[in-house]
Scaffold this active site. Structure first.
Site, short mmCIF file in Angstrom:
data_model
loop_
_atom_site.label_atom_id
_atom_site.label_comp_id
_atom_site.label_asym_id
_atom_site.label_seq_id
_atom_site.Cartn_x
_atom_site.Cartn_y
_atom_site.Cartn_z
CE LYS A 155 94.48 35.15 43.84
NZ LYS A 155 93.55 36.22 43.44
CD GLU A 194 89.87 36.04 44.59
OE1 GLU A 194 91.08 36.21 44.81
OE2 GLU A 194 89.37 36.11 43.45
CB CYS A 204 90.84 33.87 41.83
SG CYS A 204 90.29 34.92 40.45
#
Length: 512
Positions: free
Chosen positions: A344, A268, A378
């Site tokens: 995300k 990331e 993440c």
């Protein structure tokens, strides 16, 4: 900044069967590939497509034919070991093709000179191998040229030359390539191609055996579907230019390619390394400057994926779109040149506070040449609903690029990734950053231990860990996962989390 149209960056590479409309391009390409040798005639290729169309393949790149190969099926036992090319191809027309035969015989492979070193030949050979498996044939047999032999003819006999190539003391562009693709030497045939002066008219008779061949039945049993993954644990260090960044990521892509990986996985926001030479102390302004590298970033990774023949999970990158918001986006760069992206969805308090990142709102599942995959960046892996939605949409592997600054944050990602593997009977992969950027605000320290995880059952790796890196050291992890084992385990594992769900009691509703 307007939202990027990813289609303008895509460079489509496709391996497919040859069609009649391709004949002119193939004839022109052959003149470039084999100067001084008698080329195909149109009636040869038309005969191939009439008799055995599924055995003729080409590589098409952005609408241009850049490679091709031709083949037929024979019973090799019916031919003399010392046969010539004309014998085994019926003078190039393949009218001797035998649909009930046992062996696929390859009679031509060529790659346009301007597109070599892109593993086009390898991809064409893989198409042949897959055809052999589908048709339940015993092997692929080829009569291969040795085009560098003329340089050594005064020093070595053909047998001695071939032995030197096998020992890697001499490089031959054809024989070395065939050995790397799993072919073994059967014998050396003289007078194979009368106009092949470079090879002294010699050819190496070589064979690749289909280990899945079933002699008593035409039914094809798929016993394994391996996928090789190269996880990059990336060191954040001071650099002086985008070229420095490009050099580092190309190195790791090369490593993944040399290992035969199907996927290379980066962490990331590893592109925040670019902040180290931007001289911008304000995090919010540094992020805005980072977004200016979006197009070079996409162009770089599209080229690497195609050139090194590996699907790349491009970590994630901060992207400014036409609503003037900045998003944390992970791109999938397929090795055929196409591109996909996953926003995300859950933004951490840190991302909001320092960088003003906006959330996405869709769970994507992507088709690849290794099955369906998902990317959950993440924090997203810490929300089990997203993994369940992706699994229900067909994902077999979830890739999680992450960036955490301490062990507690890393363990949240790791434990949740392992839990998602167990809950959904899938594979999960995490790739993190290590190192530090002392002069970059909010990117000063990193903590990671990357890994590949499996469901916890007898057929999988002990402890559900396919492999893991050492903590806080720049390195790669290479591991294999098997989608066929996953399929079997979902049907008859010790537990069946997907099948045993109580839909009468609860459900997940995806609103998109």
């Amino acid at each position: 900044m307007d939202e990027l149209d990813l289609h303008k960056f895509e460079k489509k590479l496709n391996i497919r069967n040859i069609e009649h409309k391709d004949i002119d391009e193939i004839l022109e390409m052959q003149l470039l590939c084999f100067p001084g040798m008698s080329p195909w005639k149109r009636e040869h290729l038309e005969s191939h497509l009439t008799i055995f169309p599924e055995g003729q393949f080409c590589a098409e790149y952005d609408g241009k034919i850049i490679g091709s190969c031709s083949s037929l099926i024979i019973n090799f036992d019916e031919y003399d070991d010392r046969h010539s090319w004309d014998d085994v191809t019926d003078n190039g027309f393949i009218t001797n093709h035998n649909p009930e035969g046992y062996n696929l015989y390859g009679i031509e492979v060529m790659v346009h000179p301007e597109f070599r070193r892109m593993k086009i030949g390898h991809r064409l050979y893989e198409a042949r191998k897959e055809l052999v498996r589908q048709l339940n044939l015993k092997s692929i047999i080829i009569g291969g040229r040795i085009p560098n032999y003329h340089k050594f003819a005064d020093e070595y006999t053909p047998r001695e030359y071939v032995q030197e190539v096998i020992l890697h003391k001499i490089y031959d562009p054809v024989l070395s390539f065939q050995l790397l693709n799993g072919f073994s030497l059967m014998r050396i045939n003289p007078n194979y191609l009368p106009d092949d002066k470079q090879s002294g008219k010699y050819a190496t008779l070589m064979e690749w055996n289909n280990i899945d061949y079933h002699p008593k039945t035409n039914r094809f049993f798929k016993t394994s579907q391996p996928v090789r993954i190269c996880v990059v644990q990336y060191m954040m260090r001071q650099i002086s230019s985008f070229d420095d960044f490009a050099s580092q990521v190309e190195y790791f892509t090369d490593v993944a390619s040399d290992a035969g990986a199907d996927f290379a996985v980066f962490p990331e926001i590893f592109t925040n390394q670019l902040m180290s030479f931007l001289s911008e102390r304000s995090p919010s302004m540094a992020v805005r400057k980072i977004t200016e590298f979006t197009e070079p970033f996409i162009e770089l990774f599209t080229d690497l994926a195609v050139r090194y023949n590996v699907n790349i999970i491009g970590g994630s990158h901060f992207v400014a779109e036409d609503d003037d918001n900045i998003y944390n986006i992970s791109y999938l760069f397929r090795r055929d040149g196409t591109i996909e992206k996953q926003y995300k969805i859950h933004i951490t308090p840190n991302e909001r506070k320092w960088w003003g990142i906006s959330p996405g709102d869709q769970v994507e599942v992507f088709d690849t040449d290794c099955g369906k995959i998902a990317i959950q960046i993440c924090y997203d892996i810490e929300f089990p609903e997203l993994a369940r939605i992706a699994t229900d949409k067909g994902a077999k592997i979830i890739f999680t690029p992450f960036c955490t600054e301490d062990r507690q944050g890393y363990l949240r990602v790791r434990y949740c990734a392992q839990a998602r593997a167990v809950e959904n009977q899938i594979y999960t992969v995490i790739s993190g950053t290590v190192g530090n950027l002392p002069q970059t605000e909010n990117m000063d320290i990193q903590y990671a231990q990357s890994g590949i995880f499996a469901p916890s059952d007898f057929e999988f790796a002990r402890d559900g860990i396919v492999g893991e890196t050492n903590p806080n050291i720049e390195m790669v992890l290479i591991g294999d996962v098997d989608l066929e084992i996953l399929r079997r385990q979902r049907q008859s594992g010790t537990v069946n989390q997907l099948r045993d769900r109580r839909h009468d009691v609860y459900k997940i509703q995806y609103k998109k």
